[in-house]
Design a protein around this motif. Structure first.
Motif, mmCIF file in Angstrom:
data_model
loop_
_atom_site.group_PDB
_atom_site.id
_atom_site.type_symbol
_atom_site.label_atom_id
_atom_site.label_comp_id
_atom_site.label_asym_id
_atom_site.label_seq_id
_atom_site.Cartn_x
_atom_site.Cartn_y
_atom_site.Cartn_z
ATOM 1 N N TYR A 134 55.732 173.994 -61.887
ATOM 2 C CA TYR A 134 56.197 172.608 -61.856
ATOM 3 C C TYR A 134 57.611 172.499 -62.429
ATOM 4 N N SER A 164 54.088 169.076 -52.995
ATOM 5 C CA SER A 164 52.952 168.772 -53.874
ATOM 6 C C SER A 164 53.257 169.146 -55.324
ATOM 7 N N ARG A 168 53.353 166.475 -58.396
ATOM 8 C CA ARG A 168 52.560 166.671 -59.619
ATOM 9 C C ARG A 168 53.454 166.797 -60.849
#
Length: 188
Positions: A134, A164, A168
């Motif tokens: 991330y 995605s 997130r």
């Protein structure tokens, strides 16, 4: 390896690769979260880039090419570390005793480079606390400005995975920075 660069390679290095040194350094730091490891990774990245100049296509995105080399170098180092036994440096033991609350160590050039990035302390801490997958997409997209397609190529993942992970990561950051945003009046 004693290899002299051709003039055309020097030109590519100076005009296309070297200008991205600061960005590659920041990226390496955000991956490793360690100054010395980041410096080593940047040096390794540029050494690999020099060795692979013949595969670089002039006119393509040199920054993305360097980031991909950096990411692959980081993965290789990580795999090597998993195979090694854990070592402890005797100088690191008790280092907290040497720093008083009132005496902060003087910042070096690397610290200044990272401090001059576009992220504030709270945001940097929040980004650094994200899982690596991330953290990486946030840095590549929101700090470095790469497109989803470029990030997909750098990370060797499908664009859907980039989207995605980014979704997130932003959701996690929003939660981590909620109090900070309220404190400064960004949220009611």
């Amino acid at each position: 390896m004693d290899q002299k660069l051709k003039d055309s390679d020097k030109d590519i290095f100076e005009k296309e690769l070297f200008p991205h040194l600061q960005s590659v350094t920041k990226y390496a730091y955000f991956m490793t979260l360690n100054e010395e490891d980041a410096k080593d990774l940047v040096q390794d990245t540029y050494m690999r880039a020099i060795r692979s100049l013949d595969s670089f296509e002039k006119g393509t995105n040199a920054k993305a090419w360097l980031f991909k080399i950096c990411k692959n170098g980081y993965i290789n180092r990580y795999r090597q570390l998993l195979k090694r036994p854990k070592l402890v440096d005797i100088d690191d033991v008790g280092i907290g005793d040497q720093i008083d609350a009132g005496n902060k160590p003087e910042k070096n050039e690397f610290d200044k480079l990272i401090d001059n990035s576009t992220l504030g302390d709270e945001v940097s801490s929040a980004v650094n606390s994200l899982p690596l997958d991330y953290r990486t997409v946030i840095i590549l997209c929101d700090v470095e400005g790469f497109s989803y397609e470029e990030i997909s190529q750098i990370l060797d993942v499908p664009i859907g995975t980039v989207r995605s992970r980014l979704h997130r990561a932003r959701k996690l950051l929003k939660e981590k920075l909620k109090n900070y945003a309220q404190q400064f009046g960004y949220l009611n």
